[in-house]
Design an enzyme around this catalytic site. Structure first.
Site, PDB file in Angstrom:
ATOM      1  N   THR A 263       0.850  -1.193   0.000  1.00 22.91           N
ATOM      2  CA  THR A 263       0.000   0.000   0.000  1.00 22.91           C
ATOM      3  C   THR A 263       0.883   1.240   0.000  1.00 22.91           C
ATOM      4  OG1 THR A 263      -1.798  -1.106   1.172  1.00 22.91           O
ATOM      5  CG2 THR A 263      -1.785   1.293   1.239  1.00 22.91           C
ATOM      6  N   PHE A 265       1.132   5.245   0.692  1.00 28.15           N
ATOM      7  CA  PHE A 265       0.543   6.320   1.471  1.00 28.15           C
ATOM      8  C   PHE A 265       1.176   7.643   1.063  1.00 28.15           C
ATOM      9  CE2 PHE A 265      -0.057   2.538   3.944  1.00 28.15           C
ATOM     10  CZ  PHE A 265      -1.221   2.721   4.682  1.00 28.15           C
TER      11      PHE A 265
END
Length: 380
Positions: A263, A265
């Site tokens: 992921t 960010f």
């Protein structure tokens, strides 16, 4: 006049109003690019106000039915609610806001970006961004895309509706675990709580488990709920660190459909950082285009002509004015979608080629805004 970049969030900064933050510009003047000064207000009016805060997890919701945990969780910070963002604040150490409860993957991203920061959990992304605008915190970490489920569209919309700046990116590996109370077995699990995107990342494993899926605000909050309520027939999909925090056992790890589950960010601040030219930088922009054939091709060509690599392009409907009507004598009235385009490209705004590319793009865009220029992160 050059703006002062807040590099470390150290105290001593006098609070100012969010409106004052909106009009500061960096020394390079790239925080907001508009084709014409008189179009700035028109574009902002068309894009509309920021989305309203949706109701999320509040610190008191679970305390009413709390049971004794296998370990003491009373020292964990409580999430901010929208009521906590009514006044400004300052602090002596950098404060990083994230959505969710302690033990969430967003908190992991905050720790990677700032290992010694004060983490501030928030009930939802809107509250986290508002806390930054009102000087409650110094940074916000915002998930923007995942290798298994793609872009997080809601957060792209939030980038546009808040006048904040991307100053860094953080990439973390996501290892999803099935957590349960001590003594519980995998065959005992009838219900599984987690965030809907966690379910999407481990679709195959959850299908094999044959348990009821229950969407929750975030992965760590799901683990906290099971621990506080003593739910022996329930499991949570969350991180191993969440299991350790809330006294839960790991029944199965690496639930994700693919081992490479990452992921990305974004780290947001009130002021941009000063871009550099001697290390790899990335720039994120958002724009809309004039009507006409081949306009998107022309927009992408301004980067290709200058040897600038585009690494991400995302389109989102222009929510306040999503449709464009075109009258055709042969086919009648035709409706077209109006789009915003988000682009990430590999170049620093300190480089002349990047400045020239945006100047060229400005010639046929109705709206253009630089969301941030920041160092490229590597997965460790």
């Amino acid at each position: 006049m050059a703006s002062k970049a807040i590099g470390n969030g150290v105290g001593g900064v006098s609070p100012i109003t969010p409106r004052a933050c909106l009009h500061r510009k960096s020394s390079l003047g790239f925080s907001m690019v508009e084709r014409k000064e008189d179009k700035e207000k028109e574009s902002e009016k068309e894009l509309g106000p920021s989305p309203s805060t949706s109701k999320g997890l509040r610190s008191g919701d679970l305390e009413k039915n709390a049971r004794a945990l296998s370990r003491d969780c009373s020292s964990l910070p409580k999430p901010l609610s929208s009521m906590d963002c009514s006044t400004s604040s300052d602090g002596s150490a950098i404060r990083v806001a994230y959505q969710g409860s302690p033990g969430s993957f967003s908190e992991d991203a905050a720790l990677k970006a700032y290992p010694h920061c004060i983490r501030v959990p928030c009930e939802n992304f809107e509250v986290a961004l508002k806390a930054l605008e009102l000087w409650h915190v110094d940074r916000v970490v915002l998930p923007i895309e995942n290798t298994l489920v793609g872009s997080i569209h809601r957060n792209y919309d939030l980038l546009l509706s808040h006048r904040l700046h991307i100053i860094a990116e953080v990439q973390i590996s996501v290892d999803l675990c099935l957590l349960a109370l001590p003594g519980a077995k995998k065959e005992d699990i009838q219900r599984v709580f987690s965030h809907f995107q966690a379910f999407q990342q481990c679709e195959k494993s959850i299908s094999d488990l044959k348990a009821m899926r229950i969407n929750f605000e975030d992965t760590a909050s799901a683990a906290q709920l099971i621990a506080e309520k003593g739910m022996r027939d329930a499991g949570a999909i969350a991180s191993a660190r969440a299991g350790e925090l809330y006294g839960l056992n790991i029944l199965q790890n690496k639930l994700q459909d693919e081992d490479a589950n990452v992921t990305r960010f974004l780290v947001l601040a009130r002021e941009p950082i000063l871009p550099k030219a001697f290390r790899p930088f990335k720039t994120s922009i958002v724009f809309t285009l004039e009507e006409g054939a081949g306009m998107l091709f022309k927009a992408l060509a301004v980067f290709a002509l200058r040897d600038i690599n585009i690494i991400k392009i995302e389109s989102r409907p222009l929510r306040t004015s999503p449709l464009r009507l075109v009258d055709d004598l042969n086919h009648g009235t035709t409706m077209y979608f109006e789009y915003l385009f988000y682009i990430d490209f590999e170049a620093s705004m300190a480089e002349t080629r990047a400045q020239n590319a945006l100047g060229h793009l400005q010639e046929f865009s109705k709206f253009l805004r630089v969301l941030g220029c920041y160092p490229v992160d590597t997965l460790l």
